[in-house]
Scaffold this motif. Sequence first.
Motif, PDB file in Angstrom:
ATOM      1  N   PRO A  34       0.805  -1.232   0.000  1.00  0.00           N
ATOM      2  CA  PRO A  34       0.000   0.000   0.000  1.00  0.00           C
ATOM      3  C   PRO A  34       0.836   1.278   0.000  1.00  0.00           C
ATOM      4  CG  PRO A  34      -0.794  -1.570   1.657  1.00  0.00           C
ATOM      5  CD  PRO A  34       0.504  -2.098   1.158  1.00  0.00           C
ATOM      6  N   LYS A  35       2.070   1.204   0.469  1.00  0.00           N
ATOM      7  CA  LYS A  35       2.917   2.394   0.526  1.00  0.00           C
ATOM      8  C   LYS A  35       3.611   2.691  -0.797  1.00  0.00           C
ATOM      9  CE  LYS A  35       3.996   2.520   5.455  1.00  0.00           C
ATOM     10  NZ  LYS A  35       3.590   3.931   5.615  1.00  0.00           N
ATOM     11  N   ALA A  36       3.526   1.775  -1.755  1.00  0.00           N
ATOM     12  CA  ALA A  36       4.202   1.985  -3.039  1.00  0.00           C
ATOM     13  C   ALA A  36       3.474   3.056  -3.846  1.00  0.00           C
ATOM     14  CB  ALA A  36       4.267   0.680  -3.823  1.00  0.00           C
ATOM     15  N   CYS A  37       4.208   4.098  -4.250  1.00  0.00           N
ATOM     16  CA  CYS A  37       3.611   5.159  -5.069  1.00  0.00           C
ATOM     17  C   CYS A  37       3.602   4.726  -6.531  1.00  0.00           C
ATOM     18  CB  CYS A  37       4.395   6.458  -4.901  1.00  0.00           C
ATOM     19  SG  CYS A  37       6.102   6.353  -5.482  1.00  0.00           S
ATOM     20  N   ASP A  38       2.965   5.523  -7.385  1.00  0.00           N
ATOM     21  CA  ASP A  38       2.840   5.160  -8.799  1.00  0.00           C
ATOM     22  C   ASP A  38       4.204   5.042  -9.472  1.00  0.00           C
ATOM     23  OD1 ASP A  38       0.142   5.050  -8.548  1.00  0.00           O
ATOM     24  OD2 ASP A  38      -0.291   6.879  -9.680  1.00  0.00           O
ATOM     25  N   ASP A  39       5.114   5.964  -9.166  1.00  0.00           N
ATOM     26  CA  ASP A  39       6.440   5.892  -9.776  1.00  0.00           C
ATOM     27  C   ASP A  39       7.139   4.590  -9.414  1.00  0.00           C
ATOM     28  OD1 ASP A  39       6.344   8.236 -11.123  1.00  0.00           O
ATOM     29  OD2 ASP A  39       7.546   9.402  -9.702  1.00  0.00           O
ATOM     30  N   GLU A  40       7.062   4.219  -8.148  1.00  0.00           N
ATOM     31  CA  GLU A  40       7.715   2.996  -7.715  1.00  0.00           C
ATOM     32  C   GLU A  40       7.086   1.781  -8.384  1.00  0.00           C
ATOM     33  OE1 GLU A  40       8.817   0.545  -3.628  1.00  0.00           O
ATOM     34  OE2 GLU A  40       7.723   2.437  -3.511  1.00  0.00           O
ATOM     35  N   LYS A  41       5.751   1.766  -8.473  1.00  0.00           N
ATOM     36  CA  LYS A  41       5.081   0.641  -9.128  1.00  0.00           C
ATOM     37  C   LYS A  41       5.524   0.530 -10.578  1.00  0.00           C
ATOM     38  CE  LYS A  41       0.937   0.711  -6.198  1.00  0.00           C
ATOM     39  NZ  LYS A  41      -0.502   1.006  -6.142  1.00  0.00           N
ATOM     40  N   ARG A  42       5.689   1.675 -11.205  1.00  0.00           N
ATOM     41  CA  ARG A  42       6.103   1.651 -12.603  1.00  0.00           C
ATOM     42  C   ARG A  42       7.493   1.056 -12.752  1.00  0.00           C
ATOM     43  NH1 ARG A  42       8.122   6.105 -16.859  1.00  0.00           N
ATOM     44  NH2 ARG A  42       8.061   4.698 -18.615  1.00  0.00           N
ATOM     45  N   PHE A  43       8.436   1.506 -11.929  1.00  0.00           N
ATOM     46  CA  PHE A  43       9.796   0.982 -12.007  1.00  0.00           C
ATOM     47  C   PHE A  43       9.831  -0.511 -11.690  1.00  0.00           C
ATOM     48  CE2 PHE A  43      10.876   5.533 -10.790  1.00  0.00           C
ATOM     49  CZ  PHE A  43      11.192   5.890 -12.089  1.00  0.00           C
ATOM     50  N   LEU A  44       9.050  -0.918 -10.693  1.00  0.00           N
ATOM     51  CA  LEU A  44       9.003  -2.334 -10.327  1.00  0.00           C
ATOM     52  C   LEU A  44       8.457  -3.190 -11.458  1.00  0.00           C
ATOM     53  CD1 LEU A  44       7.691  -1.927  -6.675  1.00  0.00           C
ATOM     54  CD2 LEU A  44       9.821  -3.077  -7.300  1.00  0.00           C
ATOM     55  N   LEU A  45       7.368  -2.745 -12.062  1.00  0.00           N
ATOM     56  CA  LEU A  45       6.756  -3.523 -13.144  1.00  0.00           C
ATOM     57  C   LEU A  45       7.676  -3.575 -14.360  1.00  0.00           C
ATOM     58  CD1 LEU A  45       3.105  -2.228 -12.745  1.00  0.00           C
ATOM     59  CD2 LEU A  45       3.824  -4.620 -12.553  1.00  0.00           C
ATOM     60  N   SER A  46       8.358  -2.471 -14.640  1.00  0.00           N
ATOM     61  CA  SER A  46       9.326  -2.455 -15.736  1.00  0.00           C
ATOM     62  C   SER A  46      10.439  -3.467 -15.479  1.00  0.00           C
ATOM     63  CB  SER A  46       9.904  -1.050 -15.893  1.00  0.00           C
ATOM     64  OG  SER A  46      11.002  -1.047 -16.784  1.00  0.00           O
ATOM     65  N   ALA A  47      10.986  -3.451 -14.273  1.00  0.00           N
ATOM     66  CA  ALA A  47      12.039  -4.410 -13.925  1.00  0.00           C
ATOM     67  C   ALA A  47      11.512  -5.839 -13.971  1.00  0.00           C
ATOM     68  CB  ALA A  47      12.579  -4.093 -12.542  1.00  0.00           C
ATOM     69  N   TRP A  48      10.280  -6.028 -13.522  1.00  0.00           N
ATOM     70  CA  TRP A  48       9.664  -7.356 -13.558  1.00  0.00           C
ATOM     71  C   TRP A  48       9.580  -7.856 -14.996  1.00  0.00           C
ATOM     72  CZ3 TRP A  48       4.548  -8.404 -10.388  1.00  0.00           C
ATOM     73  CH2 TRP A  48       4.399  -9.774 -10.204  1.00  0.00           C
ATOM     74  N   GLY A  49       9.212  -6.972 -15.895  1.00  0.00           N
ATOM     75  CA  GLY A  49       9.159  -7.344 -17.307  1.00  0.00           C
ATOM     76  C   GLY A  49      10.517  -7.764 -17.832  1.00  0.00           C
ATOM     77  N   ARG A  50      11.564  -7.061 -17.421  1.00  0.00           N
ATOM     78  CA  ARG A  50      12.907  -7.408 -17.888  1.00  0.00           C
ATOM     79  C   ARG A  50      13.353  -8.754 -17.307  1.00  0.00           C
ATOM     80  NH1 ARG A  50      15.961  -1.475 -17.870  1.00  0.00           N
ATOM     81  NH2 ARG A  50      14.191  -0.311 -18.700  1.00  0.00           N
ATOM     82  N   ILE A  51      12.937  -9.032 -16.090  1.00  0.00           N
ATOM     83  CA  ILE A  51      13.242 -10.340 -15.500  1.00  0.00           C
ATOM     84  C   ILE A  51      12.527 -11.443 -16.282  1.00  0.00           C
ATOM     85  CG2 ILE A  51      12.886 -11.792 -13.459  1.00  0.00           C
ATOM     86  CD1 ILE A  51      13.333  -9.267 -11.770  1.00  0.00           C
ATOM     87  N   ARG A  52      11.279 -11.181 -16.662  1.00  0.00           N
ATOM     88  CA  ARG A  52      10.556 -12.177 -17.465  1.00  0.00           C
ATOM     89  C   ARG A  52      11.271 -12.423 -18.795  1.00  0.00           C
ATOM     90  NH1 ARG A  52       8.930 -15.010 -14.195  1.00  0.00           N
ATOM     91  NH2 ARG A  52       8.092 -16.234 -15.919  1.00  0.00           N
TER      92      ARG A  52
END
Length: 471
Positions: free
Chosen positions: A305-323
């Motif tokens: 819940p504490k993750a802001c939109d910018d952080e979610k974006r960076f996380l999802l981008s990194a997750w995509g690169r891991i995939r």
Amino acid sequence: MSDNLEPSLSQYFANDPPSFFDQLAEKEGKTAPVPDVYTSYDFLQSSSTQAQITVPDGVRDLWELPVSEPGMQPALTMPGVSVATDLNDPVQEAVSFLVDPVEAQHRKILSPDDVTQDERGLRELIEHGCFRSAVNLTARLLTIKQQGFGRAGYTVKHTPNSLQLWFTRLALLVKLGQFDIARVEAEPFGALNKPDVFYEFYHPDMHADKKGSMASFSFRLLLAELPIYLGIPRVALDRLTDLMAITSQIKDYFDRLSENSNNRNAYDFWHLREKRILHSIVNCALLIKDFSLADQLIQKLVTNPKACDDEKRFLLSAWGRIRLQCGDIYGAEKKISESKRFREDQNNPDLRELIDRGLLAVAQNDFQSAFGLFQKASALEPSNTMVYNNMGVCLLYSGKLKEAIKVFEGAVQRNPKTALNESLLINLSTLYELESNNSKDKKVALLKMVNKHRADLSVGLDVCLKLQTIV
């Protein structure tokens, strides 16, 4: 001197460091002829989540003093510098041997003698990228504190300053790839759970009744991560899990007291530390190819819940690169599309989106489209060397060797201080070998540029320039 008057040694050496997924995910000795297109996980470095929360020292240093067995002498750290001589400058040695001893003597980098013999001088060396000189200065400063060469095994009196010196020295050794020295010198500290790294171990007058750990959180994290660099990530995973358990306990303690605003700040502070440990555990999961664990942890970070939109974006981008690393192109495309939803300007792609799309194109063997996307990214950020590295790799995979060389050389000419990094040097040296059997002159020219513009490289010079093939 007070922290309020002096800047921290650097972002890497701060008390609570940012995430360095890109550095930690690299395997020791990775010398593939042309490394994979850059897929870094440094998504938090440019986010706002690492803003420091101001808390009292009692909150920052809150670790429990270990309890000794009755009648037993407590085990103490007793560290010491393990090498009697200074680290040499491999660039100067290579220039002296391959080019000209006179030119080697004209190499202009700061030495320990050029700065003040204190933390200020250490900061200056680090800020100028003179990491070997900084390691050599730490040896001098630790010798003053009776912890220099030949002192291992003797009892010492620790202070926050001496432990910060040790942390800085070990972090620099890791950065320089001096893993064997780091391993030997880190061993006496264990997990920093010996009593002589706590304020309470000493007479109250020595530290004005302060309690808790004199060692920084970064020091604990570094010691837990060190096995990653030694090629034993499962050991690091165990250490990080133990560190996570303690950190979570402290965080939950402040959560139960959160009615007070100061306790809420303390909770948030330890929550950031917990999150930082999660990043390191993801690194371990990637190294042991436990992609399921990596997915679970990133899911936990994204849904926090504490993750802001910018952080979610960076996380999802990194997750995509891991995939992408797993070969799951569909999954990668899905995560990268989710990442895009958190971007403010939906009409004009930014640097991250262009790089993500370029990496997807690479995974689909569409190197022409990938090159075009990276080219657009370079127009948005002309100083970004990683983008030029990706462009050169795409051209190489498209069979355009000479064009790839031109891209690399152009990046070096435009911005030599940043472009002469380890990845680009390895790639360019490799392409020179592919271009001709007589690559010596071009490699020597590269060596001259390194001599002029770089103080230190974190990968061995022989690896970067493949000097063993031209000696």
